[in-house]
Design a protein around this motif. Structure first.
Motif, short mmCIF file in Angstrom:
data_model
loop_
_atom_site.label_atom_id
_atom_site.label_comp_id
_atom_site.label_asym_id
_atom_site.label_seq_id
_atom_site.Cartn_x
_atom_site.Cartn_y
_atom_site.Cartn_z
N VAL A 1 0.85 -1.19 0.00
CA VAL A 1 0.00 0.00 0.00
C VAL A 1 0.89 1.25 0.00
N CYS A 2 0.84 1.99 -1.08
CA CYS A 2 1.59 3.24 -1.20
C CYS A 2 0.67 4.43 -0.94
N VAL A 3 1.23 5.62 -0.94
CA VAL A 3 0.43 6.84 -0.84
C VAL A 3 0.93 7.82 -1.90
N GLU A 4 0.12 8.85 -2.18
CA GLU A 4 0.52 9.91 -3.12
C GLU A 4 0.55 11.24 -2.39
N ARG A 5 1.46 12.09 -2.84
CA ARG A 5 1.59 13.42 -2.26
C ARG A 5 1.69 14.44 -3.40
N PRO A 6 0.95 15.55 -3.34
CA PRO A 6 1.05 16.57 -4.40
C PRO A 6 2.47 17.12 -4.50
N THR A 7 2.90 17.36 -5.72
CA THR A 7 4.23 17.91 -5.94
C THR A 7 4.21 19.38 -6.35
N GLY A 8 3.10 19.85 -6.85
CA GLY A 8 2.98 21.25 -7.28
C GLY A 8 1.64 21.81 -6.87
N VAL A 9 1.25 22.90 -7.49
CA VAL A 9 -0.03 23.55 -7.20
C VAL A 9 -0.88 23.55 -8.46
N GLY A 10 -2.13 23.11 -8.32
CA GLY A 10 -3.05 23.09 -9.45
C GLY A 10 -4.39 23.68 -9.06
N GLU A 11 -5.07 24.29 -10.02
CA GLU A 11 -6.37 24.90 -9.76
C GLU A 11 -7.39 24.42 -10.77
N SER A 12 -8.66 24.45 -10.36
CA SER A 12 -9.76 24.05 -11.23
C SER A 12 -11.00 24.83 -10.84
N VAL A 13 -11.76 25.28 -11.86
CA VAL A 13 -13.02 25.98 -11.61
C VAL A 13 -14.11 25.34 -12.46
N TRP A 14 -15.20 24.96 -11.81
CA TRP A 14 -16.36 24.42 -12.51
C TRP A 14 -17.51 25.40 -12.33
N GLU A 15 -17.92 25.99 -13.46
CA GLU A 15 -18.95 27.02 -13.45
C GLU A 15 -20.32 26.42 -13.77
N ILE A 16 -21.34 26.99 -13.18
CA ILE A 16 -22.70 26.59 -13.55
C ILE A 16 -22.94 26.94 -15.01
N GLY A 17 -23.38 25.95 -15.77
CA GLY A 17 -23.73 26.18 -17.16
C GLY A 17 -22.55 26.29 -18.10
N ASP A 18 -21.35 25.80 -17.71
CA ASP A 18 -20.19 25.94 -18.59
C ASP A 18 -20.11 24.82 -19.63
N GLY A 19 -21.12 23.98 -19.70
CA GLY A 19 -21.15 22.95 -20.71
C GLY A 19 -20.69 21.59 -20.24
N ARG A 20 -19.87 21.56 -19.21
CA ARG A 20 -19.41 20.28 -18.69
C ARG A 20 -19.89 20.02 -17.26
N ALA A 39 -13.87 18.77 -9.37
CA ALA A 39 -12.93 19.89 -9.31
C ALA A 39 -11.62 19.46 -8.64
N PHE A 40 -11.73 18.64 -7.61
CA PHE A 40 -10.52 18.17 -6.93
C PHE A 40 -9.65 17.33 -7.86
N ALA A 41 -10.27 16.41 -8.59
CA ALA A 41 -9.50 15.53 -9.48
C ALA A 41 -8.76 16.34 -10.54
N GLU A 42 -9.42 17.36 -11.10
CA GLU A 42 -8.78 18.17 -12.13
C GLU A 42 -7.64 18.99 -11.54
N ALA A 43 -7.87 19.59 -10.38
CA ALA A 43 -6.82 20.39 -9.74
C ALA A 43 -5.63 19.51 -9.36
N LEU A 44 -5.90 18.28 -8.87
CA LEU A 44 -4.82 17.37 -8.49
C LEU A 44 -4.01 16.96 -9.72
N ARG A 45 -4.70 16.74 -10.84
CA ARG A 45 -4.00 16.35 -12.07
C ARG A 45 -3.06 17.46 -12.52
N ARG A 46 -3.50 18.70 -12.38
CA ARG A 46 -2.65 19.82 -12.77
C ARG A 46 -1.51 20.05 -11.78
N ALA A 47 -1.73 19.68 -10.53
CA ALA A 47 -0.67 19.83 -9.52
C ALA A 47 0.38 18.74 -9.67
N GLY A 48 -0.07 17.54 -10.03
CA GLY A 48 0.84 16.41 -10.13
C GLY A 48 1.08 15.77 -8.77
#
Length: 640
Positions: free
Chosen positions: A432-451, A536-545
């Motif tokens: 069992v391993c763990v993951e730790r963020p290496t950088g900083v990532g941001e994500s914004v999900w707007e009402i009605g933005d299509g996704r 939003a968390f998954a997208e921000a984490l992906r951008r942070a790495g």
């Protein structure tokens, strides 16, 4: 009557269950002494325990020593069941540490004593097997001092050491310069009295000081004997009464404070909680409140107790209110779990003294149609042992379980077969391993933005937190910009999303900040924010790495001196780092760190390297970045 709760701790095969039998016999609770090999001991009640000759679940037995009522908890010695020991430590007033006079201080003994020392639990030592060839006396006392850090007050001498005629001879606790020096190290008051007028201190003064310091965990009386013959058991029994009899601590008020350390199932499948009462009283037909820390904060439950039974004699219990110092079997609390605190909430949870399981394996029923029954059975087992984390993948329906080692795996297999008629197989075991963020990532999900199909606008920033901080949740928006329930929903959803990082492992040491919010009133609901938060968390984490970290275990190895060279070479091959080594005659000790994922493989090779005489003990001490391609968690289930 005074009440005291003590535990029997030892390396496997040191003789703790045999000592328990002798203590019960000496106290008049049983007429016949059971044998581990015969499978008829009082505390090994499970069929597997009798068949294997090891303790798997902690057991409570009770006996009286004059005006002291003793609840004795017999704990497992095998490292695969270290979680049982941890739960027992939380409710103990004292410990009897059993050490073999032949093998002496072994690796697992040191692991146990580190936890006991952290908690300052009073310790008595019973040196067992003085009638076996190779038994030691002076050198063993030196090992207790040097290797365990105990301040030993020796209470026994031995005649015929290492022979079948060996006998333990009580050593009077009389004034001496050596004893005075030992006691003065821990008490300025005693030192002053000794220096002012050495001759005025009587035998009773010395004895009273030994009792006081023992109960504070400062010194440890040491008794020698043989659980096989019963020699020396009378003396250690008197030691329990005299040195530990007043060690129980209770709160100064009458408010209810109690802790759950074990759960079993009754004949009808109902939960029965083993509870240690610290203050107040537990009574049948009363409603109590109990507390449980969780990812979203403290959870509070109310339940009505239907029955309270306290331990009275041996394994027997009687219906009675449970007051301070008592251990009770409590029925009726359907939502109760191990680790719950009943009554007054103290505002902080108890930290674990041992690490969680480091192995994860896929469990499959031999008959695929039994998958639902297997999942239900494993969930029930997880309630009895909360460090066995059970999970099922939403898509593949594969079931995983986390555990400590191969012996525990076999116990689960046998339990499912005996109790539920399920045949299972284990595959795909991985560390069992763990993951730790290496950088900083941001994500914004707007009402009605299509996704974004939800009526919730949410922005999150994800970055690395301080080592050991877990989840740090903050706001870069005004708290009043959303209803409080919406904020709570976001935080709880993010905490749950941490269970699966970019490579499928749990995310640790993560700082999450809410950077933007918006909603439509009255259309938006807390559920909208709960659903958009993991996206939003998954997208921000992906951008942070993230980086994947593997657990690292501290190891201690005892082996023949002539096997050191070959063992060192193999340790290096497995990525180990040796930081300590010593040779004592024909025996040697090695200490250092080893990737936890290599521990089992190395343990399998140790017998061949050490002529079958090597002993290995390990415990997880931290994490380090994985060298090479990061491993993925397969499957990636959502934990229950």
């Amino acid at each position: 009557m005074q009440h005291v709760n003590i535990g029997i701790l030892a390396h496997v095969d040191a003789g703790k269950t045999s000592l328990t039998e002798r203590l019960l016999h000496h106290a008049g609770v049983i007429d016949r002494i059971g044998r581990v090999d015969s499978g008829d001991t009082q505390t090994d009640s499970m069929e597997m325990e009798r068949r294997r000759g090891i303790t798997i679940r902690s057991a409570v037995v009770s006996f009286a020593l004059d005006d002291v009522h003793v609840n004795l908890i017999d704990t497992p010695g095998h490292p695969d069941f270290i979680a049982e020991v941890e739960r027992a430590l939380r409710v103990l007033d004292g410990v009897v540490l059993v050490v073999s006079a032949v093998e002496g201080v072994q690796a697992q003994t040191r692991v146990l004593m580190r936890a006991v020392a952290r908690l300052r639990i009073p310790v008595l030592v019973f040196v067992n097997k003085i009638d076996r060839g190779g038994a030691r006396y002076e050198s063993l006392i030196a090992d207790l001092t040097e290797r365990l850090g105990l301040s030993c007050v020796v209470m026994s001498e031995v005649d015929g050491l290492g022979t079948l005629d060996a006998r333990s001879v009580p050593k009077p606790l009389t004034p001496s310069p050596a004893l005075a020096e030992l006691l003065a190290e821990h008490s300025d008051t005693f030192l002053s009295a000794y220096l002012e007028n050495e001759g005025s201190l009587t035998t009773e003064d010395y004895r009273a000081e030994v009792i006081r310091q023992t109960r504070r965990g400062l010194v440890s009386p040491v008794f020698f004997g043989s659980a096989r013959t019963g020699d020396g058991v009378a003396e250690v029994t008197a030691g329990i009464r005299d040195f530990l009899g007043g060690a129980a601590e209770t709160a100064s008020d009458d408010e209810l404070r109690a802790s759950v350390f074990k759960i079993e199932r009754g004949n009808a499948g109902e939960k029965i909680a083993y509870v240690r009462v610290f203050s107040g009283e537990l009574r049948a037909r009363e409603t109590v409140r109990f507390h449980r820390p969780g990812p979203g904060g403290l959870r509070v439950f109310d339940g009505k107790i239907t029955a309270v039974r306290v331990f009275e004699r041996g394994l027997d219990t009687v219906e009675a209110a449970a007051g301070p110092g008592r251990i009770a079997k409590v029925s009726g609390l359907k939502e109760i779990r191990i680790g719950d605190r009943i009554g007054v909430e103290e505002g902080k949870s108890e930290a674990a003294h041992f690490p969680p399981p480091s192995l994860e394996t896929v469990v499959r029923p031999v008959n695929p149609a039994d998958t639902p029954a297997l999942f239900a059975g494993l969930r029930d087992l997880a309630e009895l042992d909360p460090l066995i984390t059970v999970a099922q993948d939403d898509e593949t329906r594969r079931i995983t379980v986390r555990l400590y080692g191969e012996v525990q795996k076999e116990v689960i297999r046998e339990t499912l077969a005996e109790q539920r008629g399920l045949a299972v197989e284990f595959t795909g075991t991985q560390t069992v391993c763990v993951e730790r963020p290496t950088g900083v990532g941001e994500s914004v999900w707007e009402i009605g933005d299509g996704r974004n199909p939800f009526f919730a606008t949410l922005g999150l920033r994800v970055g690395p937190g301080a080592p050991g901080s877990g989840l740090t949740f903050g706001l870069d928006v005004e708290l009043g910009s959303l209803p409080l329930a919406f904020h709570k929903g976001i935080e709880e959803s993010v905490a749950m999303a941490l269970s699966r990082g970019l490579h499928g492992w749990e995310v640790v040491d993560c700082a999450v900040t809410v950077t933007r919010t918006g909603y439509f009133s009255p259309i938006s609901a807390a559920g909208d924010f709960r659903k958009v938060a993991p996206l939003a968390f998954a997208e921000a984490l992906r951008r942070a790495g993230t980086e994947v970290l593997e657990p690292v275990s501290r190891f201690e190895i005892e082996l023949p001196a002539d096997a050191v060279s070959a063992t060192l070479s193999r340790l290096v091959e497995f990525g180990g780092l040796v930081t300590e080594s010593s040779i004592r005659g024909a025996r040697a000790e090695l200490g250092g760190t080893l990737p936890t994922g290599e521990v089992h493989r190395f343990d399998q090779q140790l017998p061949g390297l050490s002529h079958g005489e090597g002993l290995l003990s390990t415990e997880i001490t931290g994490y380090r970045p994985v060298q090479g391609p990061p491993p993925r968690r397969v499957p990636t289930p959502a934990a229950l």
